[in-house]
Design an enzyme around this catalytic site. Sequence first.
Site, PDB file in Angstrom:
ATOM      1  N   GLU A 178      -2.373   7.974  -2.446  1.00 47.46           N
ATOM      2  CA  GLU A 178      -3.802   7.865  -2.190  1.00 47.46           C
ATOM      3  C   GLU A 178      -4.056   7.177  -0.864  1.00 47.46           C
ATOM      4  OE1 GLU A 178      -5.801   5.718  -5.263  1.00 47.46           O
ATOM      5  OE2 GLU A 178      -4.721   6.781  -6.842  1.00 47.46           O
ATOM      6  N   CYS A 231      -7.410   2.388   3.978  1.00 48.16           N
ATOM      7  CA  CYS A 231      -6.391   1.789   3.110  1.00 48.16           C
ATOM      8  C   CYS A 231      -5.291   2.823   2.919  1.00 48.16           C
ATOM      9  CB  CYS A 231      -7.025   1.409   1.770  1.00 48.16           C
ATOM     10  SG  CYS A 231      -5.828   0.725   0.619  1.00 48.16           S
ATOM     11  N   CYS A 290       5.934   2.743  -7.073  1.00 45.46           N
ATOM     12  CA  CYS A 290       6.314   1.405  -6.626  1.00 45.46           C
ATOM     13  C   CYS A 290       7.351   0.851  -7.594  1.00 45.46           C
ATOM     14  CB  CYS A 290       5.092   0.498  -6.573  1.00 45.46           C
ATOM     15  SG  CYS A 290       5.502  -1.177  -6.036  1.00 45.46           S
ATOM     16  N   CYS A 298       4.352  -4.471 -11.376  1.00 50.67           N
ATOM     17  CA  CYS A 298       3.365  -5.453 -11.841  1.00 50.67           C
ATOM     18  C   CYS A 298       2.580  -4.829 -13.003  1.00 50.67           C
ATOM     19  CB  CYS A 298       2.427  -5.828 -10.695  1.00 50.67           C
ATOM     20  SG  CYS A 298       3.306  -6.338  -9.202  1.00 50.67           S
ATOM     21  N   CYS A 333      -0.979  -3.164 -12.569  1.00 53.74           N
ATOM     22  CA  CYS A 333      -1.225  -2.231 -11.464  1.00 53.74           C
ATOM     23  C   CYS A 333      -0.770  -0.818 -11.795  1.00 53.74           C
ATOM     24  CB  CYS A 333      -0.512  -2.733 -10.210  1.00 53.74           C
ATOM     25  SG  CYS A 333      -0.473  -1.523  -8.869  1.00 53.74           S
ATOM     26  N   CYS A 360      -9.133   4.275  -8.870  1.00 58.83           N
ATOM     27  CA  CYS A 360      -8.508   4.045  -7.571  1.00 58.83           C
ATOM     28  C   CYS A 360      -8.948   2.717  -6.995  1.00 58.83           C
ATOM     29  CB  CYS A 360      -8.842   5.156  -6.589  1.00 58.83           C
ATOM     30  SG  CYS A 360     -10.524   5.064  -6.021  1.00 58.83           S
TER      31      CYS A 360
HETATM   32  N1  SAH Z   1       2.473  -3.834  -3.166  1.00 61.92           N
HETATM   33  C1  SAH Z   1       1.656  -4.631  -2.344  1.00 61.92           C
HETATM   34  C2  SAH Z   1       0.494  -3.865  -1.731  1.00 61.92           C
HETATM   35  C3  SAH Z   1      -0.184  -2.871  -2.601  1.00 61.92           C
HETATM   36  S1  SAH Z   1      -1.081  -3.522  -3.943  1.00 61.92           S
HETATM   37  C4  SAH Z   1       1.150  -5.854  -3.093  1.00 61.92           C
HETATM   38  O1  SAH Z   1       1.304  -5.904  -4.305  1.00 61.92           O
HETATM   39  O2  SAH Z   1       0.637  -6.738  -2.451  1.00 61.92           O
HETATM   40  C5  SAH Z   1      -2.402  -4.304  -3.104  1.00 61.92           C
HETATM   41  C6  SAH Z   1      -3.053  -5.377  -3.910  1.00 61.92           C
HETATM   42  O3  SAH Z   1      -3.759  -4.788  -5.019  1.00 61.92           O
HETATM   43  C7  SAH Z   1      -2.121  -6.427  -4.505  1.00 61.92           C
HETATM   44  O4  SAH Z   1      -2.580  -7.736  -4.216  1.00 61.92           O
HETATM   45  C8  SAH Z   1      -2.200  -6.155  -5.992  1.00 61.92           C
HETATM   46  O5  SAH Z   1      -1.974  -7.310  -6.730  1.00 61.92           O
HETATM   47  C9  SAH Z   1      -3.601  -5.643  -6.151  1.00 61.92           C
HETATM   48  N2  SAH Z   1      -3.857  -4.867  -7.337  1.00 61.92           N
HETATM   49  C10 SAH Z   1      -3.117  -3.893  -7.869  1.00 61.92           C
HETATM   50  N3  SAH Z   1      -3.723  -3.377  -8.957  1.00 61.92           N
HETATM   51  C11 SAH Z   1      -4.879  -4.073  -9.105  1.00 61.92           C
HETATM   52  C12 SAH Z   1      -5.963  -4.001 -10.036  1.00 61.92           C
HETATM   53  N4  SAH Z   1      -5.972  -3.111 -11.020  1.00 61.92           N
HETATM   54  N5  SAH Z   1      -6.988  -4.863  -9.866  1.00 61.92           N
HETATM   55  C13 SAH Z   1      -6.987  -5.761  -8.843  1.00 61.92           C
HETATM   56  N6  SAH Z   1      -6.019  -5.869  -7.943  1.00 61.92           N
HETATM   57  C14 SAH Z   1      -4.975  -5.020  -8.066  1.00 61.92           C
HETATM   58 FE1  SF4 Z   2       3.658  -2.416  -6.543  1.00 60.24          FE
HETATM   59 FE2  SF4 Z   2       1.227  -2.503  -7.600  1.00 60.24          FE
HETATM   60 FE3  SF4 Z   2       2.836  -4.630  -7.796  1.00 60.24          FE
HETATM   61 FE4  SF4 Z   2       1.791  -3.967  -5.396  1.00 60.24          FE
HETATM   62  S1  SF4 Z   2       0.668  -4.638  -7.217  1.00 60.24           S
HETATM   63  S2  SF4 Z   2       3.909  -4.526  -5.843  1.00 60.24           S
HETATM   64  S3  SF4 Z   2       1.758  -1.719  -5.591  1.00 60.24           S
HETATM   65  S4  SF4 Z   2       3.187  -2.604  -8.724  1.00 60.24           S
END
Ligand code: SAH
Ligand code: SF4
Length: 344
Positions: A92, A110, A117, A121, A124, A334
């Site tokens: 995306e 973005c 990934c 996490c 996410c 998204c």
């Molecule tokens: N992998 C990197 C960059 C991509 S994610 C990282 O984790 O930093 C970018 C940001 O989106 C991260 O801070 C992550 O914690 C946050 N993020 C992911 N899913 C989310 C969600 N559902 N709600 C809020 N923040 C989210």
């Molecule tokens: Fe990967 Fe999502 Fe964790 Fe960022 S927040 S490191 S994109 S799993």
Amino acid sequence: MAQTLLALEPAALAEWVTSHGGQAFHAKIIRKEVLERGVLDYGEMTSLPADLRATLKADLPILSSTEATRTVARDKAIKVLLSFPARGGSVEMVHIPPPDKDDTRGATLCISTQVGCPVGCPFCASGLGGLERNLSADEILEQFVIGRSVGPIRRAVVMGMGEPLLNMEALNTALDAVHDEMGLGSRKITVSTVGFPDRLHKAARQKPRFELAISLHTADDTQRDALVPAMKGTSIESILAAGDDWFEQTGREITYEIALLGGENDTPWHAERLAERLNGRRCMVNLIPWNPSPGMSFSRPEAGTPEAFRDDLIARGLVATVRWSRGLDGDAACGQLRQRVKQS
Ligand code: SAH
Ligand code: SF4
């Protein structure tokens, strides 16, 4: 696999053009049209000879991706799902115009660095299926070019799908072109990472062309192990030390990000621990209220909690902001691509 324009380095493009009846300076014109102006149709490059335009159109596609879907939210944020038919996978990217429509300084983009990934996490959506593959430098650059074709860009955030530090070489190559040929300065690009310390120490010494944001999420080591599974066993202290090193090496302040998960890491206790940990550091804290994803058992923080958390941090001497999502009415799923986007 068909050769694409963006996958050719400038010298290789010059060679391609000269071996197809053009001249080396035509290659420069093509790169300029595509990268600087976001032109995605050779037909519009009228300073090129017509027969060269026809050859290019027939034999050298500009992009490797196709647009799978495009949605436009009520606030005009455009989310594009790009798929890569030859190499596989889709990612995306989001084009977010300034909130004020009379603001002509351009949009925030973005972009993604990996298909899927590997970090996993649990809050996410990007990590749900693990890592499919790294994007190549041209696939990363391509997202900037597509964004530019929609309109002028004033900032970019590498906060889409994937963990940038695990695909640093390709990202750096793409950012070189973004910097040198698209004219987006290093202060205008923010890379967000979970902060693998070894990789940060290394990247800090490679003259990074971006601002750094570290997804910390909590000041509690046990909780961080659960929230960022691929970093289990890496202490928060070592991540902060890598952040300090980054600041010393680059002279640039770091942003620490906290995805605020209702009842999990958003209590006054968590705010206090975080303030203790970050105490004395020149940095900023971005609080991002969690954006719900289908099938996940987390919840959004209760009304007023993010602001109270922010005020706690500020009262303890930190600089902190709540980053509310934009463009969520169109397609909430998204949201994670957009929510920490600063429109300042
Ligand atoms: N992998 C990197 C960059 C991509 S994610 C990282 O984790 O930093 C970018 C940001 O989106 C991260 O801070 C992550 O914690 C946050 N993020 C992911 N899913 C989310 C969600 N559902 N709600 C809020 N923040 C989210
Ligand atoms: Fe990967 Fe999502 Fe964790 Fe960022 S927040 S490191 S994109 S799993």
